[in-house]
Motif scaffolding. Structure first.
Motif, PDB file in Angstrom:
ATOM      1  N   GLN A 192       0.822  -1.214   0.000  1.00 14.10           N
ATOM      2  CA  GLN A 192       0.000   0.000   0.000  1.00 14.10           C
ATOM      3  C   GLN A 192       0.853   1.259   0.000  1.00 14.10           C
ATOM      4  O   GLN A 192       0.638   2.182  -0.790  1.00 14.10           O
ATOM      5  N   PHE A 193       1.853   1.314   0.865  1.00 18.38           N
ATOM      6  CA  PHE A 193       2.640   2.537   0.991  1.00 18.38           C
ATOM      7  C   PHE A 193       3.729   2.651  -0.072  1.00 18.38           C
ATOM      8  O   PHE A 193       4.228   3.741  -0.329  1.00 18.38           O
ATOM      9  N   GLU A 194       4.084   1.535  -0.710  1.00 22.18           N
ATOM     10  CA  GLU A 194       5.063   1.592  -1.799  1.00 22.18           C
ATOM     11  C   GLU A 194       4.520   2.330  -3.020  1.00 22.18           C
ATOM     12  O   GLU A 194       5.288   2.766  -3.872  1.00 22.18           O
ATOM     13  N   THR A 195       3.220   2.499  -3.107  1.00 24.32           N
ATOM     14  CA  THR A 195       2.632   3.191  -4.258  1.00 24.32           C
ATOM     15  C   THR A 195       2.528   4.693  -4.037  1.00 24.32           C
ATOM     16  O   THR A 195       2.082   5.419  -4.926  1.00 24.32           O
ATOM     17  N   LEU A 196       2.920   5.167  -2.866  1.00 22.75           N
ATOM     18  CA  LEU A 196       2.754   6.579  -2.510  1.00 22.75           C
ATOM     19  C   LEU A 196       4.095   7.302  -2.513  1.00 22.75           C
ATOM     20  O   LEU A 196       5.155   6.690  -2.479  1.00 22.75           O
ATOM     21  N   TRP A 197       4.027   8.638  -2.532  1.00 25.00           N
ATOM     22  CA  TRP A 197       5.218   9.467  -2.413  1.00 25.00           C
ATOM     23  C   TRP A 197       4.945  10.534  -1.369  1.00 25.00           C
ATOM     24  O   TRP A 197       3.961  11.279  -1.460  1.00 25.00           O
ATOM     25  N   PHE A 198       5.796  10.600  -0.352  1.00 26.86           N
ATOM     26  CA  PHE A 198       5.581  11.509   0.769  1.00 26.86           C
ATOM     27  C   PHE A 198       6.515  12.714   0.674  1.00 26.86           C
ATOM     28  O   PHE A 198       7.666  12.585   0.248  1.00 26.86           O
ATOM     29  N   ASP A 199       6.023  13.867   1.108  1.00 23.71           N
ATOM     30  CA  ASP A 199       6.895  15.039   1.198  1.00 23.71           C
ATOM     31  C   ASP A 199       8.009  14.803   2.210  1.00 23.71           C
ATOM     32  O   ASP A 199       9.169  15.146   1.979  1.00 23.71           O
ATOM     33  N   VAL A 200       7.632  14.227   3.340  1.00 18.32           N
ATOM     34  CA  VAL A 200       8.597  14.042   4.426  1.00 18.32           C
ATOM     35  C   VAL A 200       8.252  12.773   5.201  1.00 18.32           C
ATOM     36  O   VAL A 200       7.072  12.434   5.355  1.00 18.32           O
ATOM     37  N   ALA A 201       9.266  12.075   5.638  1.00 14.62           N
ATOM     38  CA  ALA A 201       9.092  10.921   6.520  1.00 14.62           C
ATOM     39  C   ALA A 201       9.814  11.191   7.826  1.00 14.62           C
ATOM     40  O   ALA A 201      10.926  11.732   7.829  1.00 14.62           O
ATOM     41  N   VAL A 202       9.193  10.807   8.928  1.00 12.69           N
ATOM     42  CA  VAL A 202       9.799  10.955  10.252  1.00 12.69           C
ATOM     43  C   VAL A 202       9.967   9.558  10.838  1.00 12.69           C
ATOM     44  O   VAL A 202       8.987   8.838  11.059  1.00 12.69           O
ATOM     45  N   ILE A 203      11.230   9.187  11.061  1.00  8.86           N
ATOM     46  CA  ILE A 203      11.587   7.821  11.422  1.00  8.86           C
ATOM     47  C   ILE A 203      12.140   7.782  12.838  1.00  8.86           C
ATOM     48  O   ILE A 203      12.851   8.695  13.270  1.00  8.86           O
ATOM     49  N   GLY A 204      11.855   6.703  13.550  1.00 11.77           N
ATOM     50  CA  GLY A 204      12.467   6.459  14.852  1.00 11.77           C
ATOM     51  C   GLY A 204      13.528   5.377  14.734  1.00 11.77           C
ATOM     52  O   GLY A 204      13.624   4.683  13.721  1.00 11.77           O
ATOM     53  N   ALA A 205      14.343   5.212  15.773  1.00 10.20           N
ATOM     54  CA  ALA A 205      15.397   4.195  15.774  1.00 10.20           C
ATOM     55  C   ALA A 205      15.697   3.774  17.200  1.00 10.20           C
ATOM     56  O   ALA A 205      15.463   4.525  18.149  1.00 10.20           O
ATOM     57  N   SER A 206      16.213   2.562  17.347  1.00  7.57           N
ATOM     58  CA  SER A 206      16.614   2.084  18.674  1.00  7.57           C
ATOM     59  C   SER A 206      18.064   2.410  18.977  1.00  7.57           C
ATOM     60  O   SER A 206      18.498   2.339  20.128  1.00  7.57           O
ATOM     61  N   GLY A 207      18.848   2.736  17.941  1.00 10.42           N
ATOM     62  CA  GLY A 207      20.248   3.053  18.150  1.00 10.42           C
ATOM     63  C   GLY A 207      20.867   3.654  16.911  1.00 10.42           C
ATOM     64  O   GLY A 207      20.318   3.544  15.801  1.00 10.42           O
ATOM     65  N   LEU A 208      22.018   4.305  17.093  1.00 10.93           N
ATOM     66  CA  LEU A 208      22.714   4.960  15.982  1.00 10.93           C
ATOM     67  C   LEU A 208      24.211   4.894  16.213  1.00 10.93           C
ATOM     68  O   LEU A 208      24.692   5.197  17.306  1.00 10.93           O
ATOM     69  N   THR A 209      24.945   4.458  15.184  1.00 10.97           N
ATOM     70  CA  THR A 209      26.403   4.455  15.214  1.00 10.97           C
ATOM     71  C   THR A 209      26.894   5.165  13.954  1.00 10.97           C
ATOM     72  O   THR A 209      26.094   5.598  13.120  1.00 10.97           O
ATOM     73  N   ALA A 210      28.200   5.235  13.792  1.00  7.93           N
ATOM     74  CA  ALA A 210      28.760   5.830  12.579  1.00  7.93           C
ATOM     75  C   ALA A 210      28.447   4.990  11.350  1.00  7.93           C
ATOM     76  O   ALA A 210      28.517   5.481  10.222  1.00  7.93           O
ATOM     77  N   GLU A 211      28.081   3.736  11.562  1.00 10.23           N
ATOM     78  CA  GLU A 211      27.805   2.837  10.439  1.00 10.23           C
ATOM     79  C   GLU A 211      26.347   2.866   9.989  1.00 10.23           C
ATOM     80  O   GLU A 211      26.030   2.460   8.869  1.00 10.23           O
ATOM     81  N   GLY A 212      25.424   3.299  10.849  1.00 16.56           N
ATOM     82  CA  GLY A 212      24.017   3.304  10.456  1.00 16.56           C
ATOM     83  C   GLY A 212      23.089   3.447  11.647  1.00 16.56           C
ATOM     84  O   GLY A 212      23.515   3.779  12.756  1.00 16.56           O
ATOM     85  N   PHE A 213      21.802   3.168  11.409  1.00 21.98           N
ATOM     86  CA  PHE A 213      20.819   3.227  12.485  1.00 21.98           C
ATOM     87  C   PHE A 213      20.005   1.949  12.491  1.00 21.98           C
ATOM     88  O   PHE A 213      19.888   1.257  11.478  1.00 21.98           O
ATOM     89  N   TYR A 214      19.400   1.636  13.655  1.00 20.48           N
ATOM     90  CA  TYR A 214      18.950   0.277  13.926  1.00 20.48           C
ATOM     91  C   TYR A 214      17.535   0.240  14.513  1.00 20.48           C
ATOM     92  O   TYR A 214      17.006   1.240  14.986  1.00 20.48           O
ATOM     93  N   ASP A 215      16.962  -0.989  14.482  1.00 17.55           N
ATOM     94  CA  ASP A 215      15.661  -1.227  15.090  1.00 17.55           C
ATOM     95  C   ASP A 215      15.646  -2.642  15.662  1.00 17.55           C
ATOM     96  O   ASP A 215      16.433  -3.495  15.241  1.00 17.55           O
ATOM     97  N   TYR A 216      14.746  -2.885  16.617  1.00 17.88           N
ATOM     98  CA  TYR A 216      14.633  -4.210  17.210  1.00 17.88           C
ATOM     99  C   TYR A 216      13.906  -5.199  16.305  1.00 17.88           C
ATOM    100  O   TYR A 216      14.131  -6.396  16.400  1.00 17.88           O
ATOM    101  N   SER A 217      13.016  -4.711  15.455  1.00 17.32           N
ATOM    102  CA  SER A 217      12.035  -5.566  14.788  1.00 17.32           C
ATOM    103  C   SER A 217      12.230  -5.611  13.277  1.00 17.32           C
ATOM    104  O   SER A 217      12.286  -4.573  12.616  1.00 17.32           O
ATOM    105  N   PHE A 218      12.291  -6.838  12.714  1.00 17.16           N
ATOM    106  CA  PHE A 218      12.299  -6.998  11.262  1.00 17.16           C
ATOM    107  C   PHE A 218      11.068  -6.353  10.642  1.00 17.16           C
ATOM    108  O   PHE A 218      11.136  -5.689   9.607  1.00 17.16           O
ATOM    109  N   GLU A 219       9.903  -6.578  11.292  1.00 17.76           N
ATOM    110  CA  GLU A 219       8.637  -6.134  10.712  1.00 17.76           C
ATOM    111  C   GLU A 219       8.569  -4.613  10.614  1.00 17.76           C
ATOM    112  O   GLU A 219       8.217  -4.064   9.570  1.00 17.76           O
ATOM    113  N   ASP A 220       8.903  -3.930  11.703  1.00 20.47           N
ATOM    114  CA  ASP A 220       8.851  -2.469  11.676  1.00 20.47           C
ATOM    115  C   ASP A 220       9.932  -1.892  10.766  1.00 20.47           C
ATOM    116  O   ASP A 220       9.719  -0.871  10.108  1.00 20.47           O
ATOM    117  N   ALA A 221      11.077  -2.556  10.697  1.00 13.30           N
ATOM    118  CA  ALA A 221      12.171  -2.073   9.844  1.00 13.30           C
ATOM    119  C   ALA A 221      11.758  -2.065   8.375  1.00 13.30           C
ATOM    120  O   ALA A 221      12.178  -1.184   7.609  1.00 13.30           O
TER     121      ALA A 221
END
Length: 290
Positions: A192-221
């Motif tokens: 459903q959401f792959e067919t849309l285009w958003f002006d802005v997305a606001v994302i959360g994360a469980s952690g952040l390093t110099a290599e990237g940002f992370y989440d606990y869940s495959f599904e939410d990721a």
């Protein structure tokens, strides 16, 4: 990485290091505890409050007091959840288990509130906004109830419930609901959401390093990556307690976001990586949002 060596690693010559939790005799054992902490720090480069407390049979609070005293003496540098050797780079800490939503909502509440307020102000002029699951995005949504002319797309049932009856139009992805997080996931939601285009997305994360940002869940990721792919402006909300922390899933690289909103200056290595990725870093002041 933190040292999680088993209790048997404590030298047998120091049996009095493990009193019962009901009778810690904290002041009497303080020199022995602190020697143990410094020995572990010297061998591993970092220590974890929870691991050391478990090995010595004392409370986390007792170990935290020890770390405060040792830091005053210049023997170590405290970080979230433990300590590192002075002048050394902070280690990356792996978070294996996802805390419950309400517990995360209380953790670092002032910083998250400041981040949420700043983020809401920045997106107020946009028309189509994708809002991720998470505690800070949830707090941000509170500021959007009276924002006119905004269409909010989300996979968070908490966010949609919060905005119910407010001015924004709210669209929720269809799919299966993940319990405590109250997030919608699965192939239907993605399609459903792959067919849309958003002006802005606001994302959360469980952690952040110099290599990237992370989440606990495959599904939410999976939905986070959809938001990143389908948005012109990509804002990551991440309080400073999550710096140098990672969890199960790497959601993306720093180059996948256009802005980071946090509540304190990132450590030098992360700051350099953000600058190299040309990420706009905004610092939200808890005092200013009070």
């Amino acid at each position: 990485m933190v040292d999680d060596s088993p209790r048997s690693a404590i030298p047998s010559a120091t049996p009095d290091l493990a009193p019962s939790r009901g009778d810690e005799r904290a002041r009497t054992l303080l020199p022995a505890r602190q020697t143990f902490i410094l020995d572990r720090l010297a061998s591993a480069g970092s220590v974890s409050v929870t691991a050391i407390a478990g090995e010595l049979g004392v409370s986390d609070m007792t170990i935290r007091r020890d770390l405060v005293e040792l830091e005053r003496e210049g023997r170590l540098v405290r970080i979230h959840g433990g300590a590192v050797v002075p002048d050394g780079p902070a280690p990356v800490i792996m978070d294996s288990d996802e805390p419950r939503f309400e517990a995360r909502l209380r953790r670092g509440a002032d910083g998250k509130a400041a981040i949420a307020a700043l983020a809401a102000g920045l997106i107020a002029g946009h028309r189509t906004v994708a809002v991720d699951v998470g505690t800070t995005t949830y707090l941000m949504a509170r500021h959007l109830r009276e924002a006119p002319h905004i269409k909010v797309f989300t996979n968070s049932l908490r966010v949609s419930g919060l905005l119910d009856g407010g001015l924004p139009e709210v669209y929720v992805a269809g799919g299966r609901v993940r319990a405590d997080e109250m997030s919608v996931y699965g192939p239907t939601a993605i399609a459903q959401f792959e067919t849309l285009w958003f002006d802005v997305a606001v994302i959360g994360a469980s952690g952040l390093t110099a290599e990237g940002f992370y989440d606990y869940s495959f599904e939410d990721a999976d939905l986070k990556r959809v938001y990143l792919r389908r948005s012109g402006v990509r804002i990551l909300l991440c309080d400073a307690a999550k710096f140098q922390r990672m969890s199960l899933v790497e959601v993306g690289k720093l180059s996948d976001i256009t802005m980071l909103i946090t509540d304190a200056e990132p450590p030098a290595r992360i700051a350099a990586a953000l600058a190299a990725a040309r990420v706009d870093v905004r610092i939200a002041s808890p005092a200013a949002s009070a």
